[in-house]
Structure formats: C-alpha cells, structure tokens
Design a protein around this motif. Structure first.
Motif, PDB file in Angstrom:
ATOM      1  N   LEU A   1      43.407  46.190  30.657  1.00 15.12           N
ATOM      2  CA  LEU A   1      42.007  46.620  30.674  1.00 15.12           C
ATOM      3  C   LEU A   1      41.796  47.518  31.892  1.00 15.12           C
ATOM      4  CD1 LEU A   1      39.248  45.963  29.228  1.00 15.12           C
ATOM      5  CD2 LEU A   1      38.905  44.232  31.012  1.00 15.12           C
ATOM      6  N   ILE A   2      41.091  48.631  31.678  1.00 17.01           N
ATOM      7  CA  ILE A   2      40.823  49.570  32.777  1.00 17.01           C
ATOM      8  C   ILE A   2      39.486  49.204  33.436  1.00 17.01           C
ATOM      9  CG2 ILE A   2      40.293  51.995  33.329  1.00 17.01           C
ATOM     10  CD1 ILE A   2      42.985  52.195  32.206  1.00 17.01           C
ATOM     11  N   VAL A   3      39.529  49.089  34.763  1.00 14.04           N
ATOM     12  CA  VAL A   3      38.332  48.701  35.511  1.00 14.04           C
ATOM     13  C   VAL A   3      38.178  49.654  36.698  1.00 14.04           C
ATOM     14  CG1 VAL A   3      37.320  46.834  36.904  1.00 14.04           C
ATOM     15  CG2 VAL A   3      38.631  46.265  34.868  1.00 14.04           C
ATOM     16  N   TYR A   4      36.919  50.002  37.005  1.00  9.59           N
ATOM     17  CA  TYR A   4      36.642  50.811  38.205  1.00  9.59           C
ATOM     18  C   TYR A   4      35.838  49.950  39.174  1.00  9.59           C
ATOM     19  CZ  TYR A   4      38.218  54.620  35.257  1.00  9.59           C
ATOM     20  OH  TYR A   4      38.985  55.418  34.437  1.00  9.59           O
ATOM     21  N   PRO A   5      36.501  49.294  40.099  1.00 11.31           N
ATOM     22  CA  PRO A   5      35.800  48.380  41.004  1.00 11.31           C
ATOM     23  C   PRO A   5      34.753  49.095  41.860  1.00 11.31           C
ATOM     24  CG  PRO A   5      38.166  47.983  41.054  1.00 11.31           C
ATOM     25  CD  PRO A   5      37.954  49.264  40.304  1.00 11.31           C
ATOM     26  N   THR A   6      33.619  48.423  42.058  1.00 13.83           N
ATOM     27  CA  THR A   6      32.563  48.948  42.927  1.00 13.83           C
ATOM     28  C   THR A   6      33.028  48.829  44.381  1.00 13.83           C
ATOM     29  OG1 THR A   6      31.581  46.769  43.234  1.00 13.83           O
ATOM     30  CG2 THR A   6      30.810  48.045  41.318  1.00 13.83           C
ATOM     31  N   PRO A   7      32.326  49.498  45.318  1.00 13.50           N
ATOM     32  CA  PRO A   7      32.731  49.361  46.721  1.00 13.50           C
ATOM     33  C   PRO A   7      32.762  47.900  47.187  1.00 13.50           C
ATOM     34  CG  PRO A   7      31.252  51.221  46.468  1.00 13.50           C
ATOM     35  CD  PRO A   7      31.292  50.535  45.136  1.00 13.50           C
ATOM     36  N   ILE A   8      31.800  47.107  46.760  1.00  8.22           N
ATOM     37  CA  ILE A   8      31.797  45.678  47.170  1.00  8.22           C
ATOM     38  C   ILE A   8      33.038  44.979  46.605  1.00  8.22           C
ATOM     39  CG2 ILE A   8      30.621  43.460  46.764  1.00  8.22           C
ATOM     40  CD1 ILE A   8      27.964  44.989  47.059  1.00  8.22           C
TER      41      ILE A   8
ATOM     42  N   GLY B   1      41.427  53.506  40.241  1.00  7.82           N
ATOM     43  CA  GLY B   1      41.094  52.529  39.203  1.00  7.82           C
ATOM     44  C   GLY B   1      42.052  51.355  39.256  1.00  7.82           C
ATOM     45  N   LEU B   2      41.713  50.352  38.475  1.00  4.87           N
ATOM     46  CA  LEU B   2      42.513  49.133  38.459  1.00  4.87           C
ATOM     47  C   LEU B   2      42.892  48.811  37.014  1.00  4.87           C
ATOM     48  CD1 LEU B   2      43.390  46.700  40.361  1.00  4.87           C
ATOM     49  CD2 LEU B   2      41.370  45.523  39.472  1.00  4.87           C
ATOM     50  N   VAL B   3      44.142  48.428  36.836  1.00  2.00           N
ATOM     51  CA  VAL B   3      44.611  47.989  35.522  1.00  2.00           C
ATOM     52  C   VAL B   3      44.775  46.475  35.579  1.00  2.00           C
ATOM     53  CG1 VAL B   3      46.616  48.014  33.993  1.00  2.00           C
ATOM     54  CG2 VAL B   3      45.717  50.155  34.910  1.00  2.00           C
ATOM     55  N   VAL B   4      44.059  45.784  34.706  1.00  2.00           N
ATOM     56  CA  VAL B   4      44.156  44.323  34.657  1.00  2.00           C
ATOM     57  C   VAL B   4      45.026  43.981  33.456  1.00  2.00           C
ATOM     58  CG1 VAL B   4      42.861  42.171  34.429  1.00  2.00           C
ATOM     59  CG2 VAL B   4      41.863  44.097  35.695  1.00  2.00           C
ATOM     60  N   GLY B   5      46.254  43.566  33.713  1.00  2.00           N
ATOM     61  CA  GLY B   5      47.204  43.271  32.637  1.00  2.00           C
ATOM     62  C   GLY B   5      47.272  41.775  32.388  1.00  2.00           C
ATOM     63  N   ILE B   6      47.162  41.404  31.126  1.00  2.00           N
ATOM     64  CA  ILE B   6      47.146  39.974  30.778  1.00  2.00           C
ATOM     65  C   ILE B   6      48.112  39.714  29.617  1.00  2.00           C
ATOM     66  CG2 ILE B   6      45.712  38.051  29.958  1.00  2.00           C
ATOM     67  CD1 ILE B   6      43.321  39.304  31.328  1.00  2.00           C
TER      68      ILE B   6
END
Ligand code: BT5
Length: 262
Positions: A73-80, A140-145
């Motif tokens: 899943l592709i995620v764009y983490p916020t600054p926090i 970006g961040l890739v969340v692999g499950i």
C-alpha cells in the motif's frame, strides 16, 4: 481474480489506483518503483504470486498462489507521522491483528515487536515498510503485508526462524483472501485517524507478545537479555536488565525472542 473485480470489491474504501498482478518478484519492489510516478495515496498493488518476496535484511518471505495474501500500500506520511515513521509497522500490524480477530475470535492474536503478527503464538503475517527518499525528503512509504491464509502459504519448517501458522490452521475452510484484504485495509485507514496518538499506542501495546517477560533482543550477532518492560512513544522497545539499567531498541532490524526459546 481480475484487476477490475478486485477494484470493485474494494470500492467502498476510497483507495487510489488498484493494480493486480498474477506474478511479481515482490509487491514492495514494484510499489517502490511505482512511487516515482507519484500514484495517489492508498494506491494498492496486489500479487497472486510473489517469486522473490522479502522481509527485513533481505530475508526471504514465502508466498504461494491461491494461499497467500501479498500486497503493498502506498502512503504519504504527514509531517507529524514522519517524526515517527517506523511506527507505521505498528499501524499495519494492528490493522492485521484486528482483521485476524474478526475472522477467528477464539485464538489469541498478538504482535511480536517489531513487525510480526502471531496467531495462537505462531507467525501468521509479516510486515515490511520501506521508505523512498529524494535527497533528505520523504517521497513516500510502501507498507508491505504478507498474510498466510491457506496451508500452502507456509514455508518449510527448515526455513523458519520462528514457528509459523496460517488462518486455515484455525478455520477450515479459510476465509476468502480478498475479504481479509478488505478488512486489513479498512482497519489501516480507520486506525490512521488515531495514529500516532496515545490511544493508538495503548491499543498496540495491549497486543504485544512477551511483554513483561524475559526476552533476548538480537541485533546481528549481538544478543541482549532482559525483561521486555514496555515501549516508548516512538515505538522503541524498553528492556530492563538485571543490573537495573534500561535499554531502548529502535523499531527496525532487530529481532525479539522469548528467552526460553533460545
Ligand atoms: C517479515 O520479515 O516478516 C516481513 C515480510 C513481509 C512480506 C510482504 S509480502 C508483500 C510485500 N512484498 C515483499 O516482498 N515483502 C512484503 P522478517 O521479520 O525479516 O521475517 C522474515 C522471516 O520470516 C524469514 O527469514 C522466515 O524465517 C520467516 N518466513 C518467511 N516466510 C514466511 C511465512 N510465509 N510465514 C511465516 N514466516 C515466514
């Protein structure tokens, strides 16, 4: 399963683009490449079969067609969120744990810090979050499950560092894989609303296996023993040593084992 059919099944979740492949080396590797095209947040890449799925430190992750659930899943983490980036593994683990609970309410579902989900004390799911950087900016961040659903998802015992299980061991026939995927994604999106608040952390902590027990933390060849006394707000594992000294281990490439299993 066809791409359109999968996208339709997940329609209510308001994901980004959904891509389905019959076979890929690794959904994480492909998702990291995809990130350079800036797909929408919650774009999803699912593979029926992975031929080179990987875990941390390039360890291999076993998956089998028809039996394993493998996705990124592709995620764009916020600054926090970027300030606690490694905690995304915790978010994903909690989303999987809640999903496993809803399919089989009888056996305990726990999270083995930092990135495994245990069903009845054995590993049923592994998580690998990989970040892509452009200079010092997070792209970006890739969340692999990976989740073991059917019996063929299990690797040979000789390949295992920790005992493994699959949903079919508890529930025969096992649930439909795409239904499990839907639950995990729904939980992930819902939990992100409380991420990374103390409420999120307390729900995660309540699931941690071996908490308050004697454990060994391995970091490469270095092994440290102590009592797993809790976690810090950034997800660090706190280890209380006999000497009274408390050590903190960051979420990452370290492994935890109960002391009596060594
Ligand atoms: C993990 O690494 O557990 C993270 C696995 C992440 C897999 C997903 S699938 C979708 C996405 N695409 C990828 O290429 N990866 C992600 P780690 O904590 O390093 O554990 C790896 C170890 O788990 C291996 O060395 C084996 O001992 C064990 N293992 C391998 N396959 C397994 C399986 N199917 N079930 C249980 N344990 C397994």
């Amino acid at each position: 399963m066809q791409q359109e059919e999968l996208a339709h099944l997940l329609d209510d979740l308001l994901l980004g683009e959904v891509r389905f492949f019959c076979e890929l080396p690794s959904t994480n590797t492909s998702a990291l490449e995809w990130l350079s095209k800036k797909p929408m947040e919650y774009s999803l890449l699912v593979a029926e079969q992975q031929t080179a799925g990987h875990g941390r430190l390039q360890r291999s992750w076993h998956a089998a067609a028809g039996a394993s659930l493998s996705f990124s899943l592709i995620v764009y983490p916020t600054p926090i969120e970027q300030a606690v980036l490694p905690l995304f593994s915790a978010l994903a683990a909690l989303a999987v744990a809640q999903a496993l609970d809803s399919f089989q309410p009888t056996k305990a579902v726990q999270i083995k810090w930092p990135n495994d989900v245990l069903l009845d004390g054995r590993k049923c799911s592994g998580i690998l979050c990989e970040a892509a950087w452009q200079a010092d900016r997070l792209a970006g961040l890739v969340v692999g499950i990976g989740v073991n659903i059917g019996k063929h998802s299990l690797p040979p015992a000789s390949d295992l560092l920790f005992p493994a299980t699959c949903l079919q061991d508890m529930l025969d026939p096992p649930p439909e894989r795409w239904e499990v995927l839907h639950h995990i994604l729904r939980n992930f999106i819902g939990l992100r609303e409380i991420f990374p608040t103390p409420l999120f952390l307390s729900q995660w902590q309540a699931r941690l296996a071996f908490l308050h027990q004697a454990v060994t933390i391995s970091n490469g060849d270095q092994k440290t023993e102590g009592i797993f006394s809790g976690t810090a707000p950034n997800g660090d594992l706190l280890l209380q040593q006999k000497s009274g000294r408390q050590l903190a281990f960051p979420l990452g490439d370290v492994s935890l084992r109960p002391l009596d299993s060594d």
